[in-house]
Scaffold this active site. Structure first.
Site, PDB file in Angstrom:
ATOM      1  N   ASN A   1       0.795  -1.221   0.000  1.00 23.73           N
ATOM      2  CA  ASN A   1       0.000   0.000   0.000  1.00 23.73           C
ATOM      3  C   ASN A   1       0.828   1.271   0.000  1.00 23.73           C
ATOM      4  O   ASN A   1       0.278   2.369   0.026  1.00 23.73           O
ATOM      5  CB  ASN A   1      -0.940   0.016   1.211  1.00 23.73           C
ATOM      6  CG  ASN A   1      -0.189   0.041   2.539  1.00 23.73           C
ATOM      7  OD1 ASN A   1       1.027  -0.087   2.586  1.00 23.73           O
ATOM      8  ND2 ASN A   1      -0.928   0.190   3.623  1.00 23.73           N
ATOM      9  N   LYS A   2       2.154   1.143  -0.060  1.00 19.90           N
ATOM     10  CA  LYS A   2       3.011   2.327   0.022  1.00 19.90           C
ATOM     11  C   LYS A   2       3.122   3.025  -1.336  1.00 19.90           C
ATOM     12  O   LYS A   2       2.643   2.538  -2.349  1.00 19.90           O
ATOM     13  CB  LYS A   2       4.398   1.940   0.546  1.00 19.90           C
ATOM     14  CG  LYS A   2       4.376   1.440   1.988  1.00 19.90           C
ATOM     15  CD  LYS A   2       3.854   2.494   2.950  1.00 19.90           C
ATOM     16  CE  LYS A   2       4.009   2.117   4.413  1.00 19.90           C
ATOM     17  NZ  LYS A   2       3.175   0.978   4.819  1.00 19.90           N
TER      18      LYS A   2
END
EC number: 2.6.1.102
Length: 378
Positions: free
Chosen positions: A191-192
Site C-alpha cells: 500500500n506504500k
C-alpha cells in the site's frame, strides 16, 4: 451494475517491473541477493542523497528491528516511540525485550511532540532509566518537526531512529526524510507509494553500518568456509525478485508523488466550502509531504459518530476509507506502558479519516468520491 472498489491505497505498477523480474528468472537470480538487490539499493541511495548507504530488507518492520539492534537496544532498555503510529513502529522494541515509552503528538504535523518528548526523557532519567533510542515517525508522509526532535535528542545524547515507512520522497527543508536520524527506515509494502510487494530498507550514514545490517540480515554468518555464527542473526534480506519490482517502481516514484499530491489538492478543493472539515496539510514551506494518504479532520471534538457515519457511507458505495491510526498507548497490548503528553493523538484518532489517495485513481473515481461526500455533507 455494482461499482468497482475504490481502494485507499492500492499498488500501482509503472510498466518496467516485469523486465527486471524476467531478468532475474532468466539469470536464475531468485535468491535474497543479486543484481536487482544491488541496483535497487543504488537507486535509493541516488534518490535520497546525503551520501547514504541503503540495505534492502524484507520489510520496514525488519528494518526497525535491525535499526534498534544496531543502536544497541537490549532487553531491559527503554525506547521512546511516537504513540500515534502503526504498531510496526513499536513492536520491534518488544521483540528485543525492551520497553516502549509512548509520547503524544503535536497538532501541526501529527507527529511526535517535542515538548512531551523532553518531558518523557527527563522523567525516565529521573527514574534511572535513560532511554536508549527515540523512534520518530513521519506519519502519512508528513515530515515530523525533525530539527526540534534532533535538538532534544542531541542534548541528551539519545540516537533517533527515523521511521520513514510512509514518507519516501517527503522532505524537510529540501532534505529527504530518512536521512536525518542515526538510522532511517523505509517500507515498500503493497500500500506504500512504491512497492516491492513486501519489503523495506534500512538507511545508514556509513558503509560500515550498512554492512553490519546486511550481515545481521543474512543470519550473521561469520567469514568461514563452514557455517559459523558468533552473533544472533535474522533472515531479513530482500529477494532479488522483489528488488526487481522495486527497480521498476523507482522509475515512476516521482510521478507517483505528483499524483498523490494531486489527490491531496483534489480533497482541498472538495472540502473548501465544508465548514466542519479540515484537510491535513503542511504547516509551512519547510515541509514537503508526499501525501501518501490524504486525511481529513472533523473540527468538532464530539464527532466520532459522525466520522464513522461518513466511513460507512463511503463503504456502502464501495469506497474504502479508514480511521486514523489508533494510538499505541490506547492499544490493549500496550495499555500498561508509560505515556507522556495530553490527548492530541487520541483526539486525532477520534476525529480523523483517511481517504482514497492512490496514484492510480481515475477521474471517474474522483467523481464517485465527490458525489458521495457532497451528498453526505448536504
Amino acid at each position: 451494475m455494482t461499482n468497482s472498489k475504490i481502494w485507499l491505497s492500492s499498488p500501482h505498477m509503472g510498466g518496467t517491473e516485469q523486465k527486471y523480474v524476467q531478468e532475474a528468472f532468466d539469470t536464475n537470480w531468485v535468491a535474497p541477493l543479486g543484481p536487482n538487490v544491488t541496483g535497487f539499493e543504488q537507486d535509493l541511495e541516488r534518490y535520497i542523497g546525503e551520501s547514504t548507504h541503503v540495505a534492502a530488507l524484507s520489510s520496514g518492520t525488519a528494518a526497525i528491528h535491525l535499526g534498534l539492534v544496531l543502536l544497541g537496544v537490549k532487553a531491559g532498555d527503554e525506547v521512546i516511540c511516537q504513540s500515534f503510529t502503526f504498531s510496526a513502529s513499536a513492536n520491534p522494541i518488544v521483540y528485543l525485550g525492551a520497553t516502549p515509552v509512548f509520547v503524544d503528538s503535536e497538532s501541526e504535523t501529527w507527529n511526535i511532540c517535542p515538548v512531551a518528548l523532553e518531558e518523557a526523557i527527563l522523567d525516565r532519567i529521573a527514574k534511572g532509566k535513560k532511554p536508549k533510542a527515540i523512534i520518530a515517525v513521519h506519519l502519512y508522509g508528513m515530515p515530523c518537526k525533525i530539527d526540534e526532535v534532533l535538538k532534544i535528542a542531541n542534548q541528551y545524547e539519545i540516537p533517533v531512529l527515523e521511521d520513514s515507512a510512509e514518507a519516501l520522497g517527503s522532505t524537510f527543508k529540501r532534505k529527504h526524510c530518512g536521512t536525518f536520524g542515526s538510522i532511517g527506515i523505509l517500507s515498500f509494502n503493497g500500500n506504500k507509494i512504491i512497492t516491492t510487494s513486501g519489503g523495506g530498507a534500512l538507511v545508514a550514514k556509513s558503509k560500515e553500518i550498512k554492512e553490519k545490517a546486511v550481515f545481521l540480515a543474512t543470519q550473521a554468518r561469520d567469514q568461514a568456509p563452514h557455517y559459523q555464527h558468533s552473533e544472533i542473526g535474522y533472515n531479513y534480506r530482500l529477494s532479488n525478485i522483489s528488488a526487481g519490482i522495486g527497480r521498476g517502481q523507482m522509475e515512476v516514484l516521482d510521478k507517483h508523488i505528483v499524483l498523490r499530491r494531486s489527490m491531496h489538492t483534489f480533497y482541498q478543493e472538495l472540502f473548501q466550502n465544508i465548514e466542519e472539515i479540515n484537510v491535513f496539510k503542511e504547516p509551512n514551506s519547510n515541509f514537503y509531504s508526499n501525501h501518501w494518504l490524504s486525511c481529513i479532520l472533523f473540527k468538532n471534538e464530539t464527532t466520532e459518530t459522525r466520522r464513522e457515519r461518513l466511513r460507512v457511507t463511503l463503504e456502502n458505495e464501495q469506497i474504502e476509507s479508514r480511521p486514523l491510526w489508533k494510538p499505541m498507548h490506547l492499544q490493549p497490548v500496550f495499555k500498561d506502558h508509560p505515556y507522556y503528553g495530553n490527548n492530541t493523538a487520541k483526539s486525532l484518532f477520534t476525529r480523523g479519516l483517511c481517504l482514497p489517495s492512490g496514484s492510480n485513481l481515475t477521474n471517474e473515481d474522483k467523481e464517485r468520491i465527490s458525489k458521495v461526500i457532497n451528498n453526505f455533507f448536504k
